[in-house]
Design an enzyme around this catalytic site. Structure first.
Site, mmCIF file in Angstrom:
data_model
loop_
_atom_site.group_PDB
_atom_site.id
_atom_site.type_symbol
_atom_site.label_atom_id
_atom_site.label_comp_id
_atom_site.label_asym_id
_atom_site.label_seq_id
_atom_site.Cartn_x
_atom_site.Cartn_y
_atom_site.Cartn_z
ATOM 1 N N ASP A 1 0.840 -1.205 0.000
ATOM 2 C CA ASP A 1 0.000 0.000 0.000
ATOM 3 C C ASP A 1 0.875 1.254 0.000
ATOM 4 O OD1 ASP A 1 0.893 -0.165 2.604
ATOM 5 O OD2 ASP A 1 -1.066 0.205 3.525
ATOM 6 N N SER A 2 2.197 1.047 0.090
ATOM 7 C CA SER A 2 3.147 2.150 -0.120
ATOM 8 C C SER A 2 2.961 2.737 -1.515
ATOM 9 C CB SER A 2 4.590 1.676 0.088
ATOM 10 O OG SER A 2 4.835 0.489 -0.648
ATOM 11 N N ASP B 1 -1.291 -6.112 -0.518
ATOM 12 C CA ASP B 1 -1.364 -5.441 0.782
ATOM 13 C C ASP B 1 -2.755 -4.837 0.981
ATOM 14 O OD1 ASP B 1 -0.254 -4.572 3.122
ATOM 15 O OD2 ASP B 1 1.017 -3.035 2.220
ATOM 16 N N LYS C 1 -1.552 -9.378 2.741
ATOM 17 C CA LYS C 1 -0.869 -8.921 3.952
ATOM 18 C C LYS C 1 -1.804 -7.963 4.673
ATOM 19 C CE LYS C 1 2.692 -5.783 3.993
ATOM 20 N NZ LYS C 1 2.131 -4.725 4.835
ATOM 21 N N GLU D 1 -2.091 -5.431 8.390
ATOM 22 C CA GLU D 1 -1.321 -4.846 9.482
ATOM 23 C C GLU D 1 -1.967 -5.091 10.843
ATOM 24 O OE1 GLU D 1 -0.379 -0.711 8.857
ATOM 25 O OE2 GLU D 1 0.518 -1.109 6.894
ATOM 26 N N GLU E 1 8.611 -4.406 10.853
ATOM 27 C CA GLU E 1 9.086 -3.119 10.324
ATOM 28 C C GLU E 1 9.555 -2.206 11.445
ATOM 29 O OE1 GLU E 1 6.510 -1.330 7.417
ATOM 30 O OE2 GLU E 1 7.658 0.547 7.399
HETATM 31 O O1 KIV Z 1 3.472 -1.177 1.741
HETATM 32 C C1 KIV Z 1 4.625 -1.611 1.797
HETATM 33 O O2 KIV Z 1 5.459 -1.350 0.915
HETATM 34 C C2 KIV Z 1 4.980 -2.455 2.916
HETATM 35 C C3 KIV Z 1 6.403 -2.903 3.023
HETATM 36 C C4 KIV Z 1 7.285 -1.783 3.367
HETATM 37 C C5 KIV Z 1 6.562 -4.023 3.953
HETATM 38 O O3 KIV Z 1 4.157 -2.760 3.718
#
Ligand code: KIV
Length: 262
Positions: free
Chosen positions: A43-44, A82, A111, A113, A180
């Site tokens: 989600d980055s 994510d 993934k 959180e 992280e």
């Molecule tokens: O969103 C992302 O890029 C992440 C990684 C940094 C683990 O969650």
């Protein structure tokens, strides 16, 4: 293609797991032919690709759009999607509909959180046949609660909390956990105690593997220089130089030449 069972075997054999983020088709083609073990459509994307200040702005549609593009180029790598802000906190129905969209877009795992309040949700996903990756420590979707992108688990209490959370994520059925921005000794203890692999980012050298944002390791942002990022190439400089050379050749009537014309 390496799968969740391979990742577990890699941990057992002490072989490190490499993960990078990816958000688009052209870079997925390169990653697909590289030695990288797995890909995370993080989600980055909200920050790296869309310029938002945090990942809070990532949306389900945005993530599915990126997963679909990545999947078109990625044939040989395991793809983790994510789940964006609050996807797993609205309702089980919303979570299941979102995960359904992710998997149909091309994700092979999701993934999410945090640990507290997520145990049953993760268990339900795992029992539904979805591989789930956990994420502890600096979980960026909680950035406002942390008061910034800061190291987590520094004191005894918070380090112990992350450790206990990692045990509960493992018990819920996660196949792996991202750690992280936590102290290396906390990540080491977690990695030693868990049988599932840990993937670190800013969590020191003792995790089962490492993940970095693709654009960070390619040095695409000259102003982003945290301690945990190693820039393997000056992407920003190289691309700017190429653009300036292109501009110069145009201005000096050096492009195109006869052999570049019809
Ligand atoms: O969103 C992302 O890029 C992440 C990684 C940094 C683990 O969650």
């Amino acid at each position: 293609m390496k799968t969740v069972t391979e990742f577990k075997k890699m941990k057992d054999k002490g072989k490190k797991i490499s993960v990078v983020t990816c958000y688009d088709y052209w870079s997925s083609l390169i990653i697909d032919e590289s030695d990288i073990d797995a890909v995370l459509v993080g989600d980055s994307a909200a920050m790296v690709m869309h310029g938002f200040e945090t990942t809070v702005n990532a949306e389900l549609e945005m993530m599915c759009y990126h997963i679909t593009a990545v999947k078109r180029g990625l044939k040989n790598k395991f793809l983790i999607g994510d789940l964006p802000f609050l996807t797993h906190r609205k309702s089980l129905v919303h979570l299941m509909k979102s995960v359904d969209k992710f998997m149909k877009a091309g994700a092979q795992a999701v993934k999410l959180e945090g640990a507290e309040g997520n145990f049953e949700l993760i268990e339900h996903l795992v029992k539904s046949g979805i591989p789930v990756m956990g994420h502890l420590g600096l979980t960026p979707q909680s950035v406002y609660q942390f008061g910034g992108f800061k190291l987590q688990g520094k004191d005894l209490y918070s380090g112990e909390k992350i450790f206990k959370d990692s045990l509960s994520l493992q018990e819920a059925g996660c196949f792996s956990i991202v750690l992280e921005m936590i102290p290396a000794d906390v990540a080491k203890r977690i990695t030693e105690e868990l049988y599932i692999p840990t993937i670190g980012i800013g969590a020191g050298p003792f995790t089962s593997g490492q993940v970095l944002v693709l654009h960070d390791l390619l040095g695409m942002n000259k102003d982003f220089n945290p301690k945990f990022v190693r820039k393997y190439v000056n992407g920003y400089g190289l691309i700017k130089e190429a653009l300036n050379n292109f501009n110069k050749d145009i201005k000096e009537n050096k492009f195109p030449q006869t052999n570049e014309s019809y």
